[in-house]
Design a protein around this motif. Structure first.
Motif, PDB file in Angstrom:
ATOM      1  N   PHE A 154       1.963 -41.709   7.471  1.00 35.92           N
ATOM      2  CA  PHE A 154       3.340 -40.935   6.786  1.00 35.92           C
ATOM      3  C   PHE A 154       3.436 -41.307   5.202  1.00 35.92           C
ATOM      4  N   LEU A 155       2.886 -42.629   5.005  1.00 36.24           N
ATOM      5  CA  LEU A 155       2.944 -42.947   3.690  1.00 36.24           C
ATOM      6  C   LEU A 155       1.991 -42.227   2.784  1.00 36.24           C
ATOM      7  N   PHE A 156       0.934 -41.654   3.030  1.00 36.50           N
ATOM      8  CA  PHE A 156      -0.084 -40.799   2.484  1.00 36.50           C
ATOM      9  C   PHE A 156       0.401 -39.611   2.143  1.00 36.50           C
ATOM     10  N   SER A 157       0.954 -38.804   3.637  1.00 34.18           N
ATOM     11  CA  SER A 157       1.637 -37.462   3.379  1.00 34.18           C
ATOM     12  C   SER A 157       2.777 -37.510   2.656  1.00 34.18           C
ATOM     13  N   TRP A 158       3.665 -38.676   2.611  1.00 36.79           N
ATOM     14  CA  TRP A 158       4.830 -38.541   1.605  1.00 36.79           C
ATOM     15  C   TRP A 158       4.422 -38.528   0.013  1.00 36.79           C
ATOM     16  N   VAL A 159       3.595 -39.485  -0.034  1.00 36.95           N
ATOM     17  CA  VAL A 159       3.152 -39.654  -1.426  1.00 36.95           C
ATOM     18  C   VAL A 159       2.637 -38.377  -1.906  1.00 36.95           C
ATOM     19  N   GLY A 160       1.606 -37.740  -1.457  1.00 36.68           N
ATOM     20  CA  GLY A 160       1.001 -36.464  -1.876  1.00 36.68           C
ATOM     21  C   GLY A 160       1.881 -35.406  -1.780  1.00 36.68           C
ATOM     22  N   SER A 161       2.815 -35.221  -0.690  1.00 40.11           N
ATOM     23  CA  SER A 161       3.779 -34.148  -0.871  1.00 40.11           C
ATOM     24  C   SER A 161       4.707 -34.305  -1.895  1.00 40.11           C
ATOM     25  N   ALA A 162       5.330 -35.585  -2.088  1.00 45.61           N
ATOM     26  CA  ALA A 162       6.482 -35.554  -3.160  1.00 45.61           C
ATOM     27  C   ALA A 162       5.798 -35.673  -4.314  1.00 45.61           C
TER      28      ALA A 162
ATOM     29  N   GLY B 221      22.779 -33.729  -3.649  1.00 45.29           N
ATOM     30  CA  GLY B 221      23.233 -33.539  -2.141  1.00 45.29           C
ATOM     31  C   GLY B 221      22.481 -32.444  -1.502  1.00 45.29           C
ATOM     32  N   PRO B 222      22.821 -31.049  -2.164  1.00 44.34           N
ATOM     33  CA  PRO B 222      22.127 -29.939  -1.310  1.00 44.34           C
ATOM     34  C   PRO B 222      20.440 -30.046  -1.500  1.00 44.34           C
ATOM     35  N   LEU B 223      20.278 -30.361  -2.838  1.00 40.98           N
ATOM     36  CA  LEU B 223      18.710 -30.586  -2.686  1.00 40.98           C
ATOM     37  C   LEU B 223      18.092 -31.355  -1.718  1.00 40.98           C
ATOM     38  N   PHE B 224      18.694 -32.454  -1.444  1.00 41.87           N
ATOM     39  CA  PHE B 224      18.268 -33.664  -0.477  1.00 41.87           C
ATOM     40  C   PHE B 224      18.257 -32.879   0.717  1.00 41.87           C
ATOM     41  N   ILE B 225      19.349 -32.049   1.162  1.00 40.65           N
ATOM     42  CA  ILE B 225      19.429 -31.503   2.590  1.00 40.65           C
ATOM     43  C   ILE B 225      18.277 -30.470   2.794  1.00 40.65           C
ATOM     44  N   LEU B 226      18.006 -29.697   1.545  1.00 34.69           N
ATOM     45  CA  LEU B 226      17.151 -28.672   1.875  1.00 34.69           C
ATOM     46  C   LEU B 226      15.780 -29.331   2.058  1.00 34.69           C
ATOM     47  N   LEU B 227      15.444 -30.194   1.123  1.00 33.06           N
ATOM     48  CA  LEU B 227      13.965 -30.845   1.214  1.00 33.06           C
ATOM     49  C   LEU B 227      13.880 -31.718   2.658  1.00 33.06           C
TER      50      LEU B 227
ATOM     51  N   MET C 231      13.718 -35.963  -9.238  1.00 34.76           N
ATOM     52  CA  MET C 231      12.703 -37.050  -8.482  1.00 34.76           C
ATOM     53  C   MET C 231      13.587 -37.725  -7.306  1.00 34.76           C
ATOM     54  N   LEU C 232      14.529 -38.041  -7.416  1.00 37.79           N
ATOM     55  CA  LEU C 232      15.293 -38.965  -6.337  1.00 37.79           C
ATOM     56  C   LEU C 232      15.471 -38.136  -4.899  1.00 37.79           C
ATOM     57  N   ALA C 233      15.997 -36.737  -5.388  1.00 38.96           N
ATOM     58  CA  ALA C 233      15.905 -35.861  -4.138  1.00 38.96           C
ATOM     59  C   ALA C 233      14.848 -35.790  -3.632  1.00 38.96           C
ATOM     60  N   VAL C 234      13.721 -35.260  -4.218  1.00 39.12           N
ATOM     61  CA  VAL C 234      12.481 -35.327  -3.923  1.00 39.12           C
ATOM     62  C   VAL C 234      11.780 -36.379  -2.744  1.00 39.12           C
ATOM     63  N   LEU C 235      11.845 -37.443  -3.646  1.00 41.38           N
ATOM     64  CA  LEU C 235      11.319 -38.654  -2.872  1.00 41.38           C
ATOM     65  C   LEU C 235      12.223 -39.013  -1.550  1.00 41.38           C
TER      66      LEU C 235
ATOM     67  N   GLY D  41      14.473 -36.775   0.095  1.00 42.94           N
ATOM     68  CA  GLY D  41      14.336 -35.777   0.961  1.00 42.94           C
ATOM     69  C   GLY D  41      13.018 -35.552   1.697  1.00 42.94           C
ATOM     70  N   LYS D  42      12.137 -35.452   0.816  1.00 47.63           N
ATOM     71  CA  LYS D  42      10.382 -35.466   1.512  1.00 47.63           C
ATOM     72  C   LYS D  42      10.112 -36.768   2.532  1.00 47.63           C
ATOM     73  N   ALA D  43      10.693 -37.768   2.186  1.00 42.85           N
ATOM     74  CA  ALA D  43      10.371 -38.976   3.115  1.00 42.85           C
ATOM     75  C   ALA D  43      11.151 -38.580   4.668  1.00 42.85           C
ATOM     76  N   VAL D  44      12.460 -37.945   4.556  1.00 44.13           N
ATOM     77  CA  VAL D  44      12.717 -37.675   5.937  1.00 44.13           C
ATOM     78  C   VAL D  44      11.871 -36.445   6.497  1.00 44.13           C
TER      79      VAL D  44
END
Length: 202
Positions: free
Chosen positions: A62-70, A111-117, A142-146, A148-151
């Motif tokens: 999860f960590l490696f995929s999250w770091v790479g994707s984000a 908000g919407p960016l977080f949900i979309l991601l 950056m906050l929305a990406v980190l 949203g991508k984590a979820v």
């Protein structure tokens, strides 16, 4: 290498073999594959995340995929933000629907960016480009990406971890199918609402 051959080659077994082959580089292969997907959206992110979860375990995978994707998503966003004013992107900026979506992102913000991601079926490449062309704050995105991508990556990792058990445990398989169906439906509903808002403002 033609596209058909590439599609046939991209399987979880081959991706895991690729990761194992370059295991001496540590987490780099597991991070690099999701990172590249941000630049080449036709690459199967879900497959990369599944392979990482199986190769490195649920936590590290999860960590490696999250770091790479984000990192990839944020890097694309920064590139578009840096070069978005150039002539190459003029046709996008002038497009009425793109302008409406940019305005929608600027007004609604995090908000919407977080949900979309959060949703695996959201075309994140489109989100990155539109956000980069918009005036949304760099740190806000950056906050929305980190987050949203984590979820999203955790959902993918959880589904992909120990993929063999999905075959041997029909209950778990059923739960996974329900989760995928719900996420797909929710993503489509959000996409439809976005389109309705664009048409109303158009």
């Amino acid at each position: 290498m033609d596209l058909d051959f590439f599609k046939d080659w991209i399987t979880i077994e081959n991706v895991m073999e690729l990761i194992e082959k370059y295991r001496s580089f540590g987490p780099l292969p597991g991070i690099l594959l999701p990172f590249l997907e941000a630049f080449f959206p036709f690459l199967p992110l879900f497959l990369f995340v599944m392979a990482n979860a199986n190769a490195f375990g649920l936590g590290w995978g999860f960590l490696f995929s999250w770091v790479g994707s984000a990192a990839g998503a944020y890097f694309v966003f920064l590139l578009i933000r840096r070069f978005g004013e150039t002539r190459v992107f003029n046709f996008l900026r002038r497009h009425q629907k793109v302008q409406s979506l940019m305005t929608w992102v600027e007004r609604r913000g995090f908000g919407p960016l977080f949900i979309l991601l959060c949703f695996p079926f959201t075309p994140s490449a489109v989100v990155n480009i539109v956000a980069g062309l918009s005036k949304i704050g760099v740190y806000q995105y950056m906050l929305a990406v980190l987050t949203g991508k984590a979820v999203m990556i955790f959902i993918m990792s959880f589904i992909g971890y120990d993929i063999v058990s999905l075959v041997k445990q029909p209950v778990r398989t059923g739960i996974v199918c329900v989760i995928i169906a719900v996420l797909w439906y929710a993503g489509k509903r959000i996409e439809e609402k976005m389109k309705d808002k664009i048409h109303m403002r158009g």
